[in-house]
Design a protein around this motif. Structure first.
Motif: not given
Lengths: 573, 159
Positions: A301, A424-425, A427, A452-453, A455-457, B128-129, B132, B135-138, B140
């Motif tokens: 990631d 879970n992608d 999440l 929280r997220r 890692v990325s999808n 599940g979908r 997506l 919750y965008p990728t934060e 680091v």
């Protein structure tokens, strides 16, 4: 003249004394009648007022398909006041026939000088009704609620138990105690000389409110399956204990959670207190190689590595002054990241962690929820132990050892939810065991919560593919024909004072399936197996045995059938 | 009346002059009052009797309700014990049934999706979908920022 003065003096003295006494009496009257009027009135009323607290019925606990897991039944306790029983012999005759108790024993008890003595506990309702019908002066029948778990020891750790005072402990019973116990009712009124409430007198009746019924996310078929398989595994591999968690990675709903050994909550008092804690949420352990999933996720990631990144594995590596070896003490030369997972190379993940750097590595570890409570709705959850560079007892070498799950302690539910985040992608979901609460007319449906997220999808998808390939490359015993499974085996050494146990290990496996659309995640922990020290020989085959029956219970067809169906559905649309 | 008026001491006269001697109107009034009080008393007693009877009846019904609830709970428990999986498995094995070991899935073309599957599919989509995008990728955070946050967390925890 002097005599007259003396008699007057005496008269005045007597008058003064009487006045003083009068003042005291009047003062007391004022105190009783005016100042403490309410207290004495309450005391007077209490003399002929009766107040009876009516205990509420504790709410039921049911599984996701509404099968009963815990409920209250009313039992009756029979007691006697021997001093006021007019004919102990005749009473003993009748009781002996009804209760199947030796007559001589009853005669002895009922003829004693005791003011009150218990006779039998847990009399069924039909017998209690008969006793009330007899109306024998000196015999008392008192109702008492008893918590019953019809499936006996099934899901004991998850459910907890209720003690004789009606207080819930551990598990769902402990966590949701206030919701389950309901509200007591009250009946007040004027009491007749015979102790009954006078119908025409001032009276009040507040009915008791039954506790809420809880519907769990648990499926009792899955629970039964994992408990049976876990017992077989622990006994078969000569292990001390074991744990299994089955959850839906998309929601965080726990479908089953088992431990062995366990106890029967119907008779919890005969079990050791140490058995009451649920190891899945309370006990921490070093996760070993399963933690490599987290390290690899962080590396991918953050862009520190990619699946194709080649590293050189010389068999050992020094991090912070400590030499890290592979599990087989061998060097594997140039390997890519999938090989690192397939061969479970400590040196490989240690290189990933050092490439990340301590700050980024621990940021990701925290993102996956380690070092914090998952906030699962069960009692006695532990946060695990995570040392970070900000703490005095953290050393540079910890970065290396933590990367392959050593020197870090987690709870099983923490590792299960963390791996579920990959499924879970990316999440991270909050795990939960109560799906629905029905409280009278009110119904609350618990919704899944995204923490929280992590890692990325894209990272999650890449890592899933790597885990699938790694299992296939390693020809893992966890593989189930027809299904692509993503997972990782772990063999953790057991920490003891001054180091690690030379022989004992903890085998584990965390995996999910189907890899392209994960429906279920299973975590297996086999603690101190004696038949083999490796998780690949104990936890992995246990995973396969559970998975092959789970796919039937959850109606998950093999990948080719499912994907063909999906393709057909798309074409039809 | 003068002080020398003659007073007849004949019994009939004496009786006629006694103070409780009342006339017919007063007697009627007295009877009416008596009748009213009797009626009120009768009504009170009747009501008291009805209230008492009803009160006892309510108590009986309440007790009966409790007993029925208890019996219901006992029956529910009995059903649960009969449905308990260890018992079901034992019974199934006695009947010669075995756990499934070789399951074959047969794809059926144009198989209609039932309402339940559609609901489940919908739920899955919701759970599940959809998140997506939510919750965008934060990214680091850089190391100085992590250190600052850790310092602040340590300060909050009193370390």
């Amino acid at each position: 003249m002097k005599t007259v003065d003396s008699s007057q003096y005496r008269i005045y003295t007597v008058m003064a004394v009487m006045c003083a006494a009068g003042v005291v009496l009047v003062g007391q009257l004022i105190r009783w009648q005016i100042i403490e009027h309410h207290r004495f009135r309450a005391l007077a009323e209490a003399e002929h007022q009766d107040e009876m607290v009516i205990p509420p019925r504790r709410g039921e606990i049911r599984d996701r398909n509404e099968y009963l897991l815990a409920a209250d039944v009313i039992e009756y306790d029979l007691s006697a006041s021997p001093k006021i029983i007019s004919d102990p012999y005749a009473t003993a005759d009748r009781l002996a026939r009804l209760l199947d108790i030796p007559r001589d024993e009853l005669v002895k008890t009922l003829s004693s000088d005791a003011t009150w003595t218990p006779l039998v506990q847990g009399v069924p309702q039909a017998v209690a009704e008969k006793l009330v019908e007899w109306d024998v002066v000196g015999l008392q029948v008192e109702p008492r609620a008893k918590r019953v778990y019809p499936e006996e020891d099934m899901a004991a750790h998850l459910l907890g138990f209720v003690n004789s005072n009606g207080n819930g402990f551990y598990g769902v019973e402990g966590y949701y105690d206030s919701m389950l116990r309901g509200q007591a009712g009250l009946r007040t009124g004027e009491r007749s000389p015979f102790g009954e409430i006078i119908p025409l007198g001032a009276s009040r009746f507040v009915p008791p409110v039954s506790g809420a019924t809880l519907y769990l996310t648990i499926d009792r078929n899955i629970q039964y399956l994992i408990e049976a398989e876990l017992e077989k595994a622990v006994v078969g591999y000569g292990a001390q204990r074991g744990s299994v968690i089955v959850l839906n990675p998309k929601t965080g709903a726990i479908l089953g959670m088992a431990n062995y050994p366990t106890y029967d909550p119907n008779n919890y008092s005969v079990s050791s207190e140490s058995l009451f804690f649920d190891p899945n949420v309370s006990e921490q352990y070093e996760p070993g190689s399963v933690f490599k999933i987290i390290t690899m996720a962080a590396g991918l990631d953050a862009g520190a590595v990619s699946p194709g990144t080649i590293i050189y594995d010389g068999g050992y590596m020094e991090v912070g002054g400590r030499v890290i070896y592979n599990w087989d003490r061998q060097g594997h030369g140039n390997v890519d990241m999938t090989d690192v997972l397939a061969k479970s190379l400590n040196v490989g993940v240690a290189q990933v962690a050092t490439a990340l750097g301590k700050d980024r590595f621990y940021t990701y570890v925290k993102r996956f929820g380690f070092g914090h409570l998952t906030q699962i709705d069960l009692g006695s959850e532990g946060p695990g132990t995570l040392k970070t560079p900000r703490e005095a007892n953290w050393y540079e070498s910890d970065l290396g050892t933590n990367s392959f799950g050593q020197g870090i302690a987690v709870t099983p539910v923490q590792i299960a939810t963390a791996v579920a985040a990959i499924a879970n992608d990316g999440l991270l979901m909050k795990p939960y065991v109560v799906q629905r609460v029905v409280d009278g007319q009110r119904e609350i449906e618990v919704q899944p919560t995204v923490v929280r997220r992590a890692v990325s999808n894209a990272t999650a998808a890449t890592l899933t593919e790597m885990l699938v390939t790694a299992l296939e490359q390693a020809n893992s015993e966890a593989l189930l024909p027809g299904y692509r499974i993503a997972g990782k085996t772990g063999t953790a050494e057991i920490p003891i004072p001054g180091g690690y146990h030379p022989t004992l290990t903890l085998g584990s496996f965390a995996g999910y399936l189907p890899a392209d659309n994960p429906q279920v995640l299973v975590l297996i922990i086999i603690d101190r197996p004696t038949s083999s020290r490796w998780g690949s020989r104990t936890a992995a085959p246990t995973f396969r045995r559970i998975a092959e029956r789970l796919v039937v219970l959850l109606d998950i067809p093999p990948d080719d059938v499912r994907l063909a169906q999906n393709q057909e559905a798309v074409i039809t649309d | 009346m003068s002080s020398n008026t003659m007073i007849s001491l004949r019994p009939a006269n004496v009786i006629r002059r006694l103070p409780w001697q009342i006339d017919s109107k007063a007697a009627l009034g007295f009877l009416l009052i008596l009748g009213t009080f009797s009626l009120v008393g009768w009504l009170y007693l009747t009501q008291a009797s009805v209230v008492t009877t009803t009160s006892y009846r309510i108590d009986e019904l309440r007790l009966e309700l409790d007993q029925l609830k208890n019996q219901n709970a006992m029956l529910a428990l009995e059903i649960a014990e009969l449905e308990a999986l260890p018992r079901v498995e034992t019974r199934a094995r006695e009947l010669g049934l075995q756990p499934t070991t070789n399951v074959r899935f047969l794809p059926v073309s144009n198989y209609p999706l039932g309402a339940e599957e559609e609901i489940l599919a919908g739920k899955s989509a919701v759970y599940g979908r959809e998140p997506l995008d939510m919750y965008p990728t934060e990214p680091v955070p850089s190391s100085w920022w992590v250190q600052l946050l850790d310092d602040f967390a340590a300060w909050l925890e009193g370390k």
